[in-house]
Design a protein around this motif. Structure first.
Motif, mmCIF file in Angstrom:
data_model
loop_
_atom_site.group_PDB
_atom_site.id
_atom_site.type_symbol
_atom_site.label_atom_id
_atom_site.label_comp_id
_atom_site.label_asym_id
_atom_site.label_seq_id
_atom_site.Cartn_x
_atom_site.Cartn_y
_atom_site.Cartn_z
ATOM 1 N N LEU A 370 0.829 -1.224 0.150
ATOM 2 C CA LEU A 370 0.239 -0.313 -0.217
ATOM 3 C C LEU A 370 0.950 0.813 0.224
ATOM 4 C CD1 LEU A 370 -3.174 -0.770 2.615
ATOM 5 C CD2 LEU A 370 -2.796 -1.023 0.122
ATOM 6 N N GLY A 371 2.133 0.859 0.801
ATOM 7 C CA GLY A 371 3.556 2.136 0.577
ATOM 8 C C GLY A 371 4.247 2.756 -0.447
ATOM 9 N N GLU A 372 3.671 1.666 -1.163
ATOM 10 C CA GLU A 372 4.097 1.555 -2.446
ATOM 11 C C GLU A 372 3.101 2.358 -3.290
ATOM 12 O OE1 GLU A 372 6.166 -1.681 -4.139
ATOM 13 O OE2 GLU A 372 7.404 -1.965 -2.981
ATOM 14 N N GLY A 373 1.740 1.468 -3.774
ATOM 15 C CA GLY A 373 0.979 2.199 -4.017
ATOM 16 C C GLY A 373 0.517 4.038 -3.590
ATOM 17 N N ALA A 374 0.705 3.891 -3.066
ATOM 18 C CA ALA A 374 0.144 4.766 -1.873
ATOM 19 C C ALA A 374 1.047 6.740 -2.867
ATOM 20 C CB ALA A 374 0.674 5.225 -0.462
ATOM 21 N N ALA A 375 2.408 6.119 -2.787
ATOM 22 C CA ALA A 375 3.377 7.088 -3.747
ATOM 23 C C ALA A 375 3.134 7.337 -4.772
ATOM 24 C CB ALA A 375 4.796 6.941 -3.134
ATOM 25 N N SER A 376 2.732 6.203 -5.690
ATOM 26 C CA SER A 376 2.539 5.693 -6.952
ATOM 27 C C SER A 376 1.227 6.988 -7.298
ATOM 28 C CB SER A 376 2.677 4.511 -7.684
ATOM 29 O OG SER A 376 1.976 4.819 -9.269
ATOM 30 N N HIS A 377 -0.096 6.506 -6.512
ATOM 31 C CA HIS A 377 -1.269 7.335 -6.741
ATOM 32 C C HIS A 377 -0.814 8.757 -6.668
ATOM 33 C CE1 HIS A 377 -5.501 7.850 -6.423
ATOM 34 N NE2 HIS A 377 -5.445 8.153 -5.078
ATOM 35 N N ALA A 378 -0.101 9.139 -5.633
ATOM 36 C CA ALA A 378 -0.420 10.744 -5.206
ATOM 37 C C ALA A 378 0.170 11.319 -7.046
ATOM 38 C CB ALA A 378 0.303 10.844 -4.263
ATOM 39 N N LEU A 379 1.274 10.899 -8.029
ATOM 40 C CA LEU A 379 1.816 11.328 -8.704
ATOM 41 C C LEU A 379 1.013 12.107 -9.588
ATOM 42 C CD1 LEU A 379 5.427 8.871 -9.674
ATOM 43 C CD2 LEU A 379 5.285 11.471 -7.687
ATOM 44 N N ALA A 380 -0.330 11.333 -9.478
ATOM 45 C CA ALA A 380 -1.277 11.799 -10.423
ATOM 46 C C ALA A 380 -1.836 12.498 -10.045
ATOM 47 C CB ALA A 380 -2.147 10.778 -11.215
ATOM 48 N N PHE A 381 -1.244 13.456 -8.634
ATOM 49 C CA PHE A 381 -1.957 14.474 -8.308
ATOM 50 C C PHE A 381 -1.548 15.649 -8.624
ATOM 51 C CE2 PHE A 381 -4.688 11.588 -7.040
ATOM 52 C CZ PHE A 381 -5.914 11.537 -7.150
ATOM 53 N N GLY A 382 -0.847 17.519 -8.655
ATOM 54 C CA GLY A 382 -0.003 18.305 -8.935
ATOM 55 C C GLY A 382 -0.697 19.272 -8.805
ATOM 56 N N TRP A 383 -0.486 20.153 -8.274
ATOM 57 C CA TRP A 383 -0.947 21.098 -8.301
ATOM 58 C C TRP A 383 -0.675 22.878 -10.002
ATOM 59 C CZ3 TRP A 383 -4.398 22.434 -4.773
ATOM 60 C CH2 TRP A 383 -4.091 21.876 -3.861
ATOM 61 N N GLN A 384 -0.468 22.154 -10.257
ATOM 62 C CA GLN A 384 -0.007 22.494 -12.032
ATOM 63 C C GLN A 384 -1.208 22.146 -13.051
ATOM 64 O OE1 GLN A 384 3.465 21.224 -14.592
ATOM 65 N NE2 GLN A 384 3.600 22.523 -15.301
ATOM 66 N N ARG A 385 -1.063 21.080 -12.089
ATOM 67 C CA ARG A 385 -2.878 20.179 -13.317
ATOM 68 C C ARG A 385 -3.898 20.766 -12.402
ATOM 69 N NH1 ARG A 385 -6.995 15.937 -12.292
ATOM 70 N NH2 ARG A 385 -7.572 15.396 -14.659
ATOM 71 N N THR A 386 -4.101 20.961 -11.607
ATOM 72 C CA THR A 386 -5.078 21.898 -10.658
ATOM 73 C C THR A 386 -4.931 23.291 -11.568
ATOM 74 O OG1 THR A 386 -4.554 20.728 -9.002
ATOM 75 C CG2 THR A 386 -6.583 22.450 -8.683
ATOM 76 N N ALA A 387 -4.038 23.927 -11.329
ATOM 77 C CA ALA A 387 -4.189 24.930 -12.314
ATOM 78 C C ALA A 387 -4.477 25.708 -13.432
ATOM 79 C CB ALA A 387 -2.408 25.745 -12.307
ATOM 80 N N LEU A 388 -3.934 24.378 -14.120
ATOM 81 C CA LEU A 388 -4.916 24.345 -15.262
ATOM 82 C C LEU A 388 -5.796 24.564 -15.828
ATOM 83 C CD1 LEU A 388 -1.077 22.919 -17.016
ATOM 84 C CD2 LEU A 388 -1.674 24.883 -17.323
ATOM 85 N N LEU A 389 -6.918 23.144 -15.286
ATOM 86 C CA LEU A 389 -8.017 23.229 -15.463
ATOM 87 C C LEU A 389 -9.028 24.012 -15.081
ATOM 88 C CD1 LEU A 389 -7.931 19.148 -14.786
ATOM 89 C CD2 LEU A 389 -8.129 19.882 -16.636
ATOM 90 N N THR A 390 -8.542 24.893 -13.667
ATOM 91 C CA THR A 390 -8.700 25.995 -13.278
ATOM 92 C C THR A 390 -9.426 26.996 -14.492
ATOM 93 O OG1 THR A 390 -8.472 25.657 -10.601
ATOM 94 C CG2 THR A 390 -9.229 27.849 -10.990
ATOM 95 N N ALA A 391 -7.964 27.235 -15.075
ATOM 96 C CA ALA A 391 -7.588 28.252 -15.697
ATOM 97 C C ALA A 391 -8.451 28.560 -16.808
ATOM 98 C CB ALA A 391 -6.215 28.354 -16.262
#
Length: 407
Positions: A370-391
């Motif tokens: 689960l720890g390995e999967g957690a680190a991998s899962h989080a990589l899909a969420f970056g603030w850059q992506r959030t900002a681009l979709l917000t823009a």
């Protein structure tokens, strides 16, 4: 951006500050990197900050005089919306000539101000709910008093009057439609992000040594506001159940946070009554880089919340390579990949939570996976992506806003 009840500069986990503060600050900074200048308007709460403060290149925070210059419970803020709107309008007049293209309000008290300013300045309003009264009332009816009718009415008006609505998850988008009759075509789903430069896997043994936690301890961490909504009381009771059931487990529970206004929960008496003084310890909130160390030093991070629009703590913990056990509510099933990066618990029964923790203690292979999967899962969420979709939502709002006519 309008963030009336809480400044993006405040420490998350203290008072009413939490994930929304991180969201506003991080999104603004990433929007600026993408070429969109951001000005954030918030209330001066007596911390002695300058009226105008540079958060980062392209991001300015205005601390406005609205009500008393000291922290007040968010329940009292609706009475300040007219004062706050006037202060923003004064600032806006100093920046005349088409300086602003859109307004983005966060939480319902800011949305009420946003509606007023949208009409005054003839600007589109994008609104992020973060939490919703009708959702909280559905999930919290057994443990707290209902949210007031004026909040529900305010949220309904915001949904009807906003140009665009930003939802953290598809679940939240559905709630906007079913509970507030929102137009699905005016909703954009934009997931929050995580600061991967701060929250990332590291040396667990070194983190434990730094925080003085022996390697043989089964270390459980909670981080958030100390209120019933976040469920720390569930964790305390679960710890008591687990210790009674499995005295062989060297259990240590660390709770990081502080009370939140009128919703503050006194946890220490509960800990003392359960005889958990040597097992459960309370700590004050910490800054992000130190919080990352706490997450790395944990075997598991828990989120027994009764309601979460998303759950940034879950994402931050996973980014550090630590599995999360969370309540199966709100946006948490989308923040966590059940069985891959953490476990979801379908109830708030202390027995069920004790069983989930016991399972992770006994199955080290599962915990590691689960720890390995957690680190991998989080990589899909970056603030850059959030900002681009917000823009993108901003652009849609500007294109569809009927200039010179009511929304």
């Amino acid at each position: 951006m309008l963030s009336l009840h809480s400044s993006p500069l405040e420490q998350p986990g203290r008072g009413d500050a939490g994930g929304m503060n991180v969201y506003v600050r991080s999104t603004a900074l990433e929007l600026a990197k993408a070429g969109i200048d951001v000005e954030i308007f918030t209330r001066e709460s007596g911390e002695g900050r300058p009226r105008r403060e540079i958060l980062g290149e392209g991001v300015v925070v205005h601390h406005l005089e609205a009500g008393p210059p000291w922290p007040i419970p968010k329940e009292a803020l609706p009475g300040l919306t007219d004062t706050f709107a006037g202060a923003i309008a004064d600032t806006a007049r100093l920046l005349a000539g088409g300086h602003f293209d859109a307004l983005h309000s966060h939480y319902w008290v800011s949305g009420a101000v946003g509606l007023s300013l949208s009409r005054q300045l003839d600007l589109p309003l994008v609104h992020s709910m973060h939490t919703m009264a009708r959702v909280k009332n559905l999930r919290m009816r057994r443990i707290s008093s209902p949210e007031p009718a004026d909040r529900i009415a305010g949220e309904q008006a915001i949904v009807a009057g906003s140009t665009r609505l930003l939802a953290n998850t598809s679940t939240e988008a559905t709630e906007l439609v079913t509970l507030y009759d929102a137009d699905p075509d005016r909703i954009d789903v934009v997931a929050p992000g995580v600061d991967l430069a701060t929250f990332h896997p590291g040396d667990r043994e070194a983190a434990r040594a730094t925080l003085a936690f022996p390697p043989e301890q089964f270390h459980v961490v909670f981080a958030g506001r100390i209120q019933k909504l976040k469920g720390p009381q569930v964790l305390v009771e679960a710890a008591a159940r687990l210790r009674a059931r499995r005295p062989d487990i060297a259990l240590t529970v660390s709770i990081l946070g502080s009370g939140s206004g009128s919703e503050a929960l006194a946890l220490q008496p509960r800990i003392d009554d359960a005889g958990l003084g040597g097992t459960v310890r309370l700590y004050p909130p910490v800054v992000a880089r130190n919080l990352a160390q706490w997450f790395r030093a944990a075997d598991v991070v828990v989120m027994p919340s009764f309601s979460e629009s998303f759950g940034l703590v879950a994402l931050e913990a996973q980014a550090c390579g630590t599995p999360v056990v969370a309540a199966n509510v709100g946006g948490l099933p989308q923040a966590i990949s059940d069985g891959r990066s953490g476990l979801l618990v379908d109830s708030h029964s202390a027995g069920d939570w004790a069983s989930a923790l016991e399972r992770l203690h006994d199955d080290e292979a599962l915990r590691a996976s689960l720890g390995e999967g957690a680190a991998s899962h989080a990589l899909a969420f970056g603030w850059q992506r959030t900002a681009l979709l917000t823009a993108q939502s901003y652009r849609t709002a500007v294109e569809r806003f009927p200039i010179g006519s009511p929304q």
